[in-house]
Motif scaffolding. Sequence first.
Motif, PDB file in Angstrom:
ATOM      1  N   GLU A  29       0.823  -1.213   0.000  1.00 36.02           N
ATOM      2  CA  GLU A  29       0.000   0.000   0.000  1.00 36.02           C
ATOM      3  C   GLU A  29       0.857   1.263   0.000  1.00 36.02           C
ATOM      4  O   GLU A  29       0.530   2.242  -0.661  1.00 36.02           O
ATOM      5  N   GLU A  30       1.985   1.218   0.733  1.00 39.13           N
ATOM      6  CA  GLU A  30       2.816   2.430   0.839  1.00 39.13           C
ATOM      7  C   GLU A  30       3.305   2.926  -0.510  1.00 39.13           C
ATOM      8  O   GLU A  30       3.519   4.114  -0.694  1.00 39.13           O
ATOM      9  N   ARG A  31       3.497   2.028  -1.466  1.00 44.93           N
ATOM     10  CA  ARG A  31       4.036   2.456  -2.756  1.00 44.93           C
ATOM     11  C   ARG A  31       3.002   3.282  -3.522  1.00 44.93           C
ATOM     12  O   ARG A  31       3.348   4.067  -4.387  1.00 44.93           O
ATOM     13  N   LEU A  32       1.724   3.061  -3.214  1.00 41.02           N
ATOM     14  CA  LEU A  32       0.653   3.791  -3.900  1.00 41.02           C
ATOM     15  C   LEU A  32       0.167   4.969  -3.070  1.00 41.02           C
ATOM     16  O   LEU A  32      -0.062   6.051  -3.585  1.00 41.02           O
ATOM     17  N   SER A  33       0.018   4.756  -1.759  1.00 37.81           N
ATOM     18  CA  SER A  33      -0.498   5.846  -0.897  1.00 37.81           C
ATOM     19  C   SER A  33       0.581   6.872  -0.594  1.00 37.81           C
ATOM     20  O   SER A  33       0.296   7.991  -0.203  1.00 37.81           O
ATOM     21  N   ARG A  34       1.842   6.476  -0.738  1.00 41.23           N
ATOM     22  CA  ARG A  34       3.014   7.313  -0.452  1.00 41.23           C
ATOM     23  C   ARG A  34       3.185   7.616   1.032  1.00 41.23           C
ATOM     24  O   ARG A  34       3.817   8.610   1.399  1.00 41.23           O
ATOM     25  N   HIS A  35       2.599   6.761   1.902  1.00 39.62           N
ATOM     26  CA  HIS A  35       2.878   6.857   3.336  1.00 39.62           C
ATOM     27  C   HIS A  35       3.755   5.673   3.712  1.00 39.62           C
ATOM     28  O   HIS A  35       3.307   4.523   3.605  1.00 39.62           O
ATOM     29  N   LYS A  36       4.975   5.943   4.167  1.00 38.53           N
ATOM     30  CA  LYS A  36       5.912   4.858   4.462  1.00 38.53           C
ATOM     31  C   LYS A  36       5.330   3.890   5.488  1.00 38.53           C
ATOM     32  O   LYS A  36       4.725   4.319   6.478  1.00 38.53           O
ATOM     33  N   ASN A  37       5.504   2.604   5.241  1.00 39.49           N
ATOM     34  CA  ASN A  37       4.998   1.540   6.115  1.00 39.49           C
ATOM     35  C   ASN A  37       3.495   1.671   6.363  1.00 39.49           C
ATOM     36  O   ASN A  37       3.003   1.361   7.447  1.00 39.49           O
ATOM     37  N   ASP A  38       2.780   2.102   5.374  1.00 41.33           N
ATOM     38  CA  ASP A  38       1.319   2.282   5.500  1.00 41.33           C
ATOM     39  C   ASP A  38       0.682   0.968   5.965  1.00 41.33           C
ATOM     40  O   ASP A  38       0.852  -0.079   5.344  1.00 41.33           O
ATOM     41  N   ALA A  39      -0.030   1.042   7.093  1.00 41.33           N
ATOM     42  CA  ALA A  39      -0.635  -0.172   7.662  1.00 41.33           C
ATOM     43  C   ALA A  39      -2.151  -0.164   7.500  1.00 41.33           C
ATOM     44  O   ALA A  39      -2.832  -1.051   8.008  1.00 41.33           O
ATOM     45  N   SER A  40      -2.680   0.820   6.791  1.00 36.14           N
ATOM     46  CA  SER A  40      -4.145   0.902   6.694  1.00 36.14           C
ATOM     47  C   SER A  40      -4.688  -0.162   5.731  1.00 36.14           C
ATOM     48  O   SER A  40      -3.930  -0.830   5.021  1.00 36.14           O
ATOM     49  N   PHE A  41      -6.008  -0.314   5.731  1.00 29.06           N
ATOM     50  CA  PHE A  41      -6.620  -1.283   4.820  1.00 29.06           C
ATOM     51  C   PHE A  41      -6.174  -0.928   3.394  1.00 29.06           C
ATOM     52  O   PHE A  41      -6.359   0.211   2.951  1.00 29.06           O
ATOM     53  N   PRO A  42      -5.565  -1.875   2.668  1.00 24.94           N
ATOM     54  CA  PRO A  42      -4.861  -1.500   1.425  1.00 24.94           C
ATOM     55  C   PRO A  42      -5.794  -1.330   0.223  1.00 24.94           C
ATOM     56  O   PRO A  42      -5.700  -2.052  -0.768  1.00 24.94           O
TER      57      PRO A  42
END
Length: 589
Positions: A29-42
């Motif tokens: 998800e982080e590669r698309l949302s641009r938030h490092k280590n994004d843990a949210s529902f992808p």
Amino acid sequence: MRILGISAHYHDSAATLLVDGMPVCAVQEERLSRHKNDASFPIAAIEWCLERGGLGPDELDAVVFYEKPMLKFERILTMALRGFPRTWHSFPRAMKNALGGKLWIKGIISSQLGVRANRILFAEHHQSHAAAAFLTAPTRRAAILTADGVGEWTTLSLGRGSVDDSGAVTLELLRELRFPHSLGMLYSTFTAYLGFPINEGEYKVMGLASYGKPTFEPQVRKMVRRTADGALVLDLSYFEFHEGARRSFSDRFITELGPPRDPLEPIDLATPEGARYADIAASVQRVLEDILVDLARSLKRETGLDDLCLGGGVALNGCANARILRESGFRNVYVPCAPGDAGCALGAALVADRLHFRQPHQEVPDHPYWGPQIDAQELSRVASEDGLELEELPRESELIDRVASELVRGRIVGWMQGSTELGPRALGNRSVLAAPHSVRMRDKLNRSIKYREEFRPFAPAVPIEHAERFFELPPGGARLGRFMSGVFPVRREWHDRLAAVTHVDGTARVQTVDRKMAPRFHALLEAYGALTGIPVLLNTSFNLAGEPIVNRAVEGYSTFRRSGIDLLVAGQAVVSKPRAAQVAPEAVA
Ligand SMILES: [Fe+2]
């Protein structure tokens, strides 16, 4: 059969699409949302996977989540009750932190995707890790060792996997270790104590360890005790993570080792305090390695197999992996490109396909490139809007020669090719490349791009055919280097000429590049070797500190503009900065 695998809500959310037994794509998800280590529902990763596969959510046969939320809930509740009344105040926070939206995941998947609840499956966390490790490795019979912080209850598992002639898959669990006894939590507690963020700073502890001596080994061994049956227990009087506390180590831990490092204080290795941190890092690293080697040896004795597959976040520890390969007796050690939780999206999808639906196994292509493709046109658009000249070099040899000669001149290159890597390592598709020869280049990268601690080493990439010339690889070492999963000694005679990628202890986390896996990157390394006699490049992930690795060309371009990268390559398109904006080149040794 169309299966969507999801990992989410802890660390590194990701999605994978599996169609007729084969992965089609996978992305964090982080590669698309641009938030490092994004843990949210992808949701972005899921949408991209479905679009890539040309599928609507209603066409999925199953959506599989990478762990069982009710078991996790049970663990958190049990630990809270055990610690009552001390845990009374921390319990609500622990619930929120540890579970997030997970307990209601079925409702979330069903409502977000419009998938019927009876199509939503749950794999066990360590089964997902085991499947991600074993079912992507080029083997049909292997021992499996998984280790992480914690999933539901399991923190470490020993097992074996097999694929029979009909393609039927068996994953057999031999033994497991349960929370709060956890090698991952032990290492993470030291990560926090040394002032680094948990789940992100573990590799910094490993880097720091090389500067120290394991003088605190006796103290660490008091904290983790081996039992007669070969398992291990943590002495919980040293820890607080199991009680949902804000701090993961106890006062006793501090009495034993001294005050923890303030995260805002830089580490100065020349001071006694800095040396103490390095010694503590070296001590926990030594204990972790010794235990893993011992567990792997016991697994070798028990199974008699030649191959070992490692999974879970602990398998990102390249020093430990290399020791396991050298000392456990296994001929091959396979670590997937994403042994951590991101890879569990793929692991869970494989569990559903091979074990739940009992579909015959098919060999999964042996590469890490499962994400979005680079679009050179996009680079052309943004560069021209900015008034920068873009060159198209349609002839492969022209592109390779041009980039190789710029690298020889000491230029730093942002290199974007094909599909984004799955997992935390840039393996030649979203990499920053540079000459590996001088310490000045390492310092320049740290200063102008990575802005990171000096004790963290940069990694080299080398064509697999030449790896032995520069690095001391044990049998099986070249394979462990495929996804940069092992740390090996740089041959003494090359230390000076590979100074930018040789760590203080004379080692390197080498990537051994296979022509079949990454033909253009391989050709670039060969071309660089033809010009310098040394077919090795420094390869670090293409991102600025605190940002995820770039995915699209526009993100690569933005990073290029904000940093000391001199040349940007997307596919066969090349953009360079105006001469005036370039940092003075480094002479190549
Ligand atoms: Fe995990």
